[in-house]
Design an enzyme around this catalytic site. Structure first.
Site, short mmCIF file in Angstrom:
data_model
loop_
_atom_site.label_atom_id
_atom_site.label_comp_id
_atom_site.label_asym_id
_atom_site.label_seq_id
_atom_site.Cartn_x
_atom_site.Cartn_y
_atom_site.Cartn_z
N GLY A 78 60.22 7.05 -15.60
CA GLY A 78 61.67 7.11 -15.21
C GLY A 78 62.40 8.45 -15.64
N HIS A 138 77.66 12.13 -14.52
CA HIS A 138 76.69 11.44 -15.54
C HIS A 138 77.46 11.83 -16.98
CE1 HIS A 138 73.76 10.89 -12.47
NE2 HIS A 138 73.28 9.70 -13.03
N HIS A 139 76.80 11.19 -18.10
CA HIS A 139 77.06 11.34 -19.31
C HIS A 139 76.97 12.73 -19.63
CE1 HIS A 139 73.03 10.74 -20.26
NE2 HIS A 139 72.99 9.75 -19.27
N LYS A 142 72.94 14.12 -20.36
CA LYS A 142 72.00 14.34 -19.17
C LYS A 142 71.92 15.81 -19.19
CE LYS A 142 71.05 13.27 -14.54
NZ LYS A 142 69.50 12.51 -14.68
N1 LIG Z 1 64.94 6.66 -13.27
C1 LIG Z 1 65.77 5.84 -13.98
O1 LIG Z 1 66.40 4.90 -13.09
C2 LIG Z 1 66.77 6.73 -14.69
C3 LIG Z 1 67.91 5.99 -15.28
C4 LIG Z 1 68.54 6.59 -16.39
C5 LIG Z 1 67.99 7.77 -16.95
N2 LIG Z 1 66.93 8.32 -16.35
C6 LIG Z 1 66.29 9.58 -16.74
O2 LIG Z 1 65.70 9.33 -18.01
C7 LIG Z 1 65.69 10.40 -19.09
C8 LIG Z 1 66.13 9.81 -20.43
O3 LIG Z 1 67.48 9.33 -20.20
P1 LIG Z 1 68.38 8.78 -21.33
O4 LIG Z 1 69.66 8.56 -20.94
O5 LIG Z 1 67.67 7.76 -22.31
O6 LIG Z 1 68.36 10.02 -22.32
P2 LIG Z 1 68.68 10.35 -23.92
O7 LIG Z 1 69.53 9.21 -24.35
O8 LIG Z 1 68.98 11.86 -24.30
O9 LIG Z 1 67.15 9.79 -24.64
C9 LIG Z 1 66.00 10.83 -24.45
C10 LIG Z 1 65.00 10.32 -25.60
O10 LIG Z 1 63.77 11.05 -25.39
C11 LIG Z 1 63.51 11.54 -26.83
N3 LIG Z 1 62.39 12.60 -26.65
C12 LIG Z 1 62.77 13.91 -26.25
N4 LIG Z 1 61.49 14.42 -26.48
C13 LIG Z 1 60.57 13.60 -26.67
C14 LIG Z 1 58.95 13.70 -26.73
N5 LIG Z 1 58.42 14.91 -26.55
N6 LIG Z 1 58.40 12.54 -27.02
C15 LIG Z 1 59.20 11.50 -27.22
N7 LIG Z 1 60.48 11.14 -26.98
C16 LIG Z 1 60.98 12.34 -26.72
C17 LIG Z 1 64.75 12.05 -27.47
O11 LIG Z 1 64.67 12.01 -28.74
P3 LIG Z 1 65.66 12.84 -29.71
O12 LIG Z 1 67.03 12.35 -29.33
O13 LIG Z 1 65.23 12.61 -31.02
O14 LIG Z 1 65.46 14.31 -29.03
C18 LIG Z 1 65.83 10.83 -27.00
O15 LIG Z 1 65.75 9.77 -27.85
C19 LIG Z 1 66.47 11.33 -18.38
O16 LIG Z 1 65.46 12.23 -17.67
C20 LIG Z 1 67.27 10.97 -17.50
O17 LIG Z 1 67.68 11.48 -16.20
C21 LIG Z 1 66.39 7.77 -15.41
#
Ligand SMILES: NC(=O)c1ccc[n+]([C@@H]2O[C@H](COP(=O)([O-])OP(=O)(O)OC[C@H]3O[C@@H](n4cnc5c(N)ncnc54)[C@H](OP(=O)(O)O)[C@@H]3O)[C@@H](O)[C@H]2O)c1
Length: 238
Positions: A78, A138-139, A142
């Protein structure tokens, strides 16, 4: 079904909670504390899961994909912003005879929105008086901009409008907005606006779990659109 998770941020938290409610078993949760694990160590941690779901950050994607493929765990990818590594990612899955499904947006509504925009682009093809534009909000957490969804919308418009017409994309980051995408077609006389607004992260989470059920037991690389195609075909024929 036993699921492994990469990330417990905004998306990871919502998907895991929904997975519990839907009766999935939660297995390994890989967080940024595991960022130092190499592929071999991660592969060991992942063995025995029926599928994994990744919502982390682009730099972690190739490692996560490789470990899942080598562990024989189908992956729902995702995370966005890794298009520049697409070739390596596909190769990692194919070499290990693994399985992966990915999409910049797992919301059913957005995938239908792609189809609406495709139709709009086709209608406006050849009308030189109209210009297309995209903006997305977006938030503030991102990392990638423009969003993967906006890039997909741009590809659809470029393809359908034709004539090498460019489609500018503007990105805004504010508050905790789950995602707003606006597609405009405008002339000197008027403007048509198509808008998709996610009300929460639930739609993305539901789509990711649907994809996890779909990919379990398969081999190969798929797009989330493949699931939707199958779903819509089934609905029309039953
Ligand atoms: N495909 C879809 O439908 C969809 C929908 C929404 C979002 N997204 C995408 O999904 C991604 C995450 O979005 P989000 O809103 O959840 O972001 P987020 O709130 O910033 O969460 C990302 C998480 O990944 C963790 N992380 C970073 N590096 C890592 C690693 N090497 N191994 C394991 N965990 C790691 C971070 O931990 P720390 O906080 O400790 O750094 C954080 O908890 C983004 O790329 C976003 O664009 C996709």
């Amino acid at each position: 079904m036993r699921l492994a998770f990469f990330g417990r941020g905004g998306m990871g938290g919502v998907v895991a909670q929904r997975a519990r409610q839907e009766g999935f078993e939660i297995g390994a949760v890989v967080t940024s504390d595991d960022a130092g694990l190499d592929v071999a160590a991660l592969t060991k941690k992942l063995r025995g899961h029926d599928a994994a779901i990744d919502f982390t950050r682009a730099p972690a994607v190739l490692r996560n994909v490789t470990a899942c493929a080598q562990a024989g765990v189908p992956l729902v990818e995702g995370t966005t912003g890794w298009q520049d590594q697409e070739r390596e990612v596909r190769r990692a899955v194919e070499q290990a005879n693994g399985a992966m499904i990915y999409g910049a947006n797992f919301s059913l509504g957005v995938n239908l929105f792609y189809r609406i925009v495709r139709q709009a682009g086709t209608l406006f093809a050849g009308l030189d008086g109209y210009r297309a534009f995209i903006d997305e909000t977006h938030h503030t957490r991102k990392k990638d901009a423009p969003s993967g969804t906006a890039l997909r919308l741009r590809d659809i418009l470029r393809e359908t409008l034709g004539g090498g017409r460019d489609v500018p994309v503007a990105s805004k980051r504010e508050g905790d907005v789950p995602g707003i995408h606006r597609v405009g077609l405008e002339s000197d006389a008027d403007q048509i606006l198509l808008v998709h607004e996610a009300r929460s992260r639930e739609g993305f989470a539901a789509g990711a779990l649907l994809a996890a059920r779909w990919i379990a037991g398969r081999r190969g690389v798929y797009l989330f659109a493949d699931v939707l195609d199958e779903l819509l075909t089934l609905e029309r024929t039953t």
